[in-house]
Every structure is written in C-alpha cells, then in structure tokens.
Design a protein around this motif. Structure first.
Motif, PDB file in Angstrom:
ATOM      1  N   PRO A 192      27.888  -6.292  55.182  1.00  0.00           N
ATOM      2  CA  PRO A 192      29.212  -6.809  54.784  1.00  0.00           C
ATOM      3  C   PRO A 192      29.754  -6.178  53.504  1.00  0.00           C
ATOM      4  N   PRO A 193      28.998  -6.170  52.391  1.00  0.00           N
ATOM      5  CA  PRO A 193      29.559  -5.506  51.201  1.00  0.00           C
ATOM      6  C   PRO A 193      29.729  -4.003  51.395  1.00  0.00           C
ATOM      7  N   ALA A 194      28.868  -3.394  52.252  1.00  0.00           N
ATOM      8  CA  ALA A 194      29.034  -1.956  52.538  1.00  0.00           C
ATOM      9  C   ALA A 194      30.353  -1.702  53.261  1.00  0.00           C
ATOM     10  N   MET A 195      30.712  -2.590  54.189  1.00  0.00           N
ATOM     11  CA  MET A 195      31.993  -2.444  54.910  1.00  0.00           C
ATOM     12  C   MET A 195      33.172  -2.610  53.964  1.00  0.00           C
ATOM     13  N   LEU A 196      33.016  -3.490  52.978  1.00  0.00           N
ATOM     14  CA  LEU A 196      34.092  -3.683  52.005  1.00  0.00           C
ATOM     15  C   LEU A 196      34.331  -2.406  51.205  1.00  0.00           C
ATOM     16  N   THR A 197      33.245  -1.804  50.713  1.00  0.00           N
ATOM     17  CA  THR A 197      33.378  -0.552  49.962  1.00  0.00           C
ATOM     18  C   THR A 197      33.872   0.577  50.868  1.00  0.00           C
ATOM     19  N   LEU A 198      33.402   0.581  52.112  1.00  0.00           N
ATOM     20  CA  LEU A 198      33.842   1.594  53.073  1.00  0.00           C
ATOM     21  C   LEU A 198      35.346   1.493  53.310  1.00  0.00           C
ATOM     22  N   GLY A 199      35.841   0.278  53.453  1.00  0.00           N
ATOM     23  CA  GLY A 199      37.281   0.080  53.624  1.00  0.00           C
ATOM     24  C   GLY A 199      38.047   0.567  52.420  1.00  0.00           C
ATOM     25  N   ASN A 200      37.567   0.266  51.231  1.00  0.00           N
ATOM     26  CA  ASN A 200      38.239   0.705  50.009  1.00  0.00           C
ATOM     27  C   ASN A 200      38.203   2.222  49.867  1.00  0.00           C
ATOM     28  N   ALA A 201      37.047   2.827  50.257  1.00  0.00           N
ATOM     29  CA  ALA A 201      36.948   4.288  50.161  1.00  0.00           C
ATOM     30  C   ALA A 201      37.952   4.964  51.094  1.00  0.00           C
ATOM     31  N   ASN A 202      38.110   4.414  52.293  1.00  0.00           N
ATOM     32  CA  ASN A 202      39.110   4.958  53.217  1.00  0.00           C
ATOM     33  C   ASN A 202      40.521   4.741  52.693  1.00  0.00           C
ATOM     34  N   LEU A 203      40.734   3.592  52.076  1.00  0.00           N
ATOM     35  CA  LEU A 203      42.054   3.296  51.515  1.00  0.00           C
ATOM     36  C   LEU A 203      42.384   4.260  50.390  1.00  0.00           C
ATOM     37  N   GLU A 204      41.393   4.537  49.513  1.00  0.00           N
ATOM     38  CA  GLU A 204      41.601   5.469  48.401  1.00  0.00           C
ATOM     39  C   GLU A 204      41.804   6.898  48.916  1.00  0.00           C
ATOM     40  N   ASP A 217      37.511  -5.685  60.872  1.00  0.00           N
ATOM     41  CA  ASP A 217      36.220  -5.881  61.546  1.00  0.00           C
ATOM     42  C   ASP A 217      35.279  -6.698  60.664  1.00  0.00           C
ATOM     43  N   LEU A 218      35.302  -6.425  59.392  1.00  0.00           N
ATOM     44  CA  LEU A 218      34.483  -7.184  58.434  1.00  0.00           C
ATOM     45  C   LEU A 218      34.839  -8.660  58.480  1.00  0.00           C
ATOM     46  N   ILE A 219      36.122  -8.955  58.450  1.00  0.00           N
ATOM     47  CA  ILE A 219      36.581 -10.353  58.470  1.00  0.00           C
ATOM     48  C   ILE A 219      36.176 -11.031  59.769  1.00  0.00           C
ATOM     49  N   ALA A 220      36.253 -10.300  60.882  1.00  0.00           N
ATOM     50  CA  ALA A 220      35.934 -10.878  62.181  1.00  0.00           C
ATOM     51  C   ALA A 220      34.434 -11.111  62.352  1.00  0.00           C
ATOM     52  N   LYS A 221      33.611 -10.172  61.896  1.00  0.00           N
ATOM     53  CA  LYS A 221      32.165 -10.255  62.109  1.00  0.00           C
ATOM     54  C   LYS A 221      31.458 -11.143  61.080  1.00  0.00           C
ATOM     55  N   TYR A 222      31.974 -11.144  59.865  1.00  0.00           N
ATOM     56  CA  TYR A 222      31.306 -11.897  58.789  1.00  0.00           C
ATOM     57  C   TYR A 222      32.334 -12.773  58.059  1.00  0.00           C
ATOM     58  N   PRO A 223      32.926 -13.727  58.763  1.00  0.00           N
ATOM     59  CA  PRO A 223      34.027 -14.512  58.189  1.00  0.00           C
ATOM     60  C   PRO A 223      33.627 -15.366  56.983  1.00  0.00           C
ATOM     61  N   ASP A 224      32.385 -15.726  56.880  1.00  0.00           N
ATOM     62  CA  ASP A 224      31.952 -16.606  55.786  1.00  0.00           C
ATOM     63  C   ASP A 224      31.403 -15.843  54.586  1.00  0.00           C
ATOM     64  N   SER A 225      31.394 -14.531  54.653  1.00  0.00           N
ATOM     65  CA  SER A 225      30.827 -13.739  53.557  1.00  0.00           C
ATOM     66  C   SER A 225      31.832 -13.588  52.413  1.00  0.00           C
ATOM     67  N   GLU A 226      31.296 -13.347  51.234  1.00  0.00           N
ATOM     68  CA  GLU A 226      32.155 -13.096  50.071  1.00  0.00           C
ATOM     69  C   GLU A 226      32.961 -11.818  50.273  1.00  0.00           C
ATOM     70  N   ALA A 227      32.337 -10.828  50.939  1.00  0.00           N
ATOM     71  CA  ALA A 227      33.034  -9.573  51.199  1.00  0.00           C
ATOM     72  C   ALA A 227      34.259  -9.803  52.082  1.00  0.00           C
ATOM     73  N   ALA A 228      34.152 -10.699  53.073  1.00  0.00           N
ATOM     74  CA  ALA A 228      35.283 -10.986  53.970  1.00  0.00           C
ATOM     75  C   ALA A 228      36.438 -11.623  53.203  1.00  0.00           C
TER      76      ALA A 228
END
Length: 239
Positions: A192-204, A217-228
C-alpha cells in the motif's frame, strides 16, 4: 548429674560390689580398706580421663565435620558458578559463530536464508536513508539488491530504494523499484505505501493518467490503509 558424675558413681558401685562379692564375709584391716579405696579411685580417675579424651576426640570430629561441610558448600557454589559461566560463555560463542553462518529468518512475512553480513548491509543502507544521507542510501540499497536477489530483506530494500530515488527526484528509478516490489511481492504489507509513492512518482513524471489509476487501485484494494486515505486526497486534486 553429668555423664562423668554418673560414670564415677557407677564405677564406684561396681568396684564395691566386686570387692564385697569376692569377700562377702571377710573383715579387712584399715590399711587394706584404704588401699582398696585408693586403687578404686585410680581406676575411676583413669576412666574419667578416658572419657574426657573421648569427648575431646568427639568435639574435634564435630569441628572437622563442620569444616568439611563448609568446604563442600564452597565447592558446590564454585561448581554452580563455573557451570553458569561456562553456559554463558558457550552461548556467547554460539551467538558469535552464528554471525558467520547462514540463518533462516522471517522478515515481515517473507522467509529466507540470510547470509553473513546481509542483515548489517541492509541496516546500514536503511540508517543512511533515515539520516537523510540519500546518495549513500541509494548506492547501498542498489548494491544490496544486486548482491542479495533472494534475500528476505529484498522487499524492504526495494521499498526503501524506491522511496530514496523518489526523494532524489529520480522518478523513473523510483517507479522501476516500486513496480518490481508490487509485482514480485503482491501480498507484502509494504505494497500500500509503495503504491502511494508509485502514484506520486508517476504524477511527478507527468503521467497523470497512470498516477490516477495506481492511486485508484490503491483505494480499491486497501480502503482502510493510511496510504489509501492520502491517495483519495491526491486523486481529488488531479486535473
């Protein structure tokens, strides 16, 4: 009445009884009676001396016995201390030897064999990142990933390598490392935190559509995580 007094009385009685029994009706002169009494006293005194010697010997044996008990207790204590020290020594020796032998360990759910120096290499790289020594961390993590491709620390090394490269603004490098982590270890808790950084890296990198998909995808797969929770805020601001 003491044992000596009882012995004296008993000896006197026996002596008198023996004297009377052998000559029950004899009449003794004063000299003979006096002589018999003196001999009897000598016999009693000799017996008393023997008893005193025996008592002294018994007391000496008691003292020696007490000393022996003390020595035995001391030896037992020394033996216990020696056994304890030996156990500690061999445990410490075993711990030192294990540093030079491969060990099977579990790291955040990933089980594998750790080679000597492998853990310290990972921890050194991680410490560099935590101390904001980003270039050193990047170099050390890259070296670790190349040297230990089957390490149970590999998912963590990929995760921190991706974050280090992101901090160094090496977004393509960050994307490669994080994508490798997600692909090879899809069930890992760092995904989950890796997907968050991955999303930001693509955004940058200007890949807004890719970033939005990764974060969705992060929000859908891990809705209760801090990363989501963070991903929701980022997606809402993507134009």
């Amino acid at each position: 009445m003491t044992a000596i007094s009882r012995f004296t009385r008993t000896a006197l009685t026996i002596a008198l009884g023996a004297l009377l029994s052998s000559n029950a009706w004899a009449i003794f002169s004063d000299d003979e009676a006096r002589k018999a009494i003196l001999e009897m006293r000598k016999s009693v005194q000799a017996s008393q001396g023997a008893i005193l010697d025996l008592q002294n010997q018994i007391e000496k044996l008691r003292t020696e016995n007490a000393q022996l008990r003390g020595q035995i207790e001391t030896l037992q204590k020394q033996t216990e201390d020696l056994t304890k020290n030996q156990k500690t020594y061999y445990q410490d020796l075993d711990n030192r030897l294990t540093r030079f032998e491969p060990q099977t360990v579990e790291v955040e759910g990933v089980t594998g064999v750790v080679q000597p120096g492998e853990r310290s290499a990972y921890e050194e790289a991680l410490n560099a990142f935590q101390n904001n020594q980003l270039k050193k961390a990047d170099t050390d993590l890259n070296a670790f990933i190349r040297k230990y491709p089957s390490s149970p620390y590999l998912p963590l090394a990929l995760f921190w390598s991706g974050n280090t490269k992101y901090a160094l603004k090496d977004y393509n490098g960050s994307i490669n490392q994080l994508q490798t982590l997600i692909t090879r270890f899809p069930g890992h808790q760092r995904v989950p935190p890796a997907m968050l950084t991955l999303g930001n890296a693509n955004l940058e990198s200007g890949k807004k559509a890719v970033a939005k998909k990764v974060l969705s995808d992060l929000i859908a797969k891990y809705p209760d995580s801090e990363a989501a929770k963070e991903a929701k805020s980022i997606v809402a601001n993507i134009k």
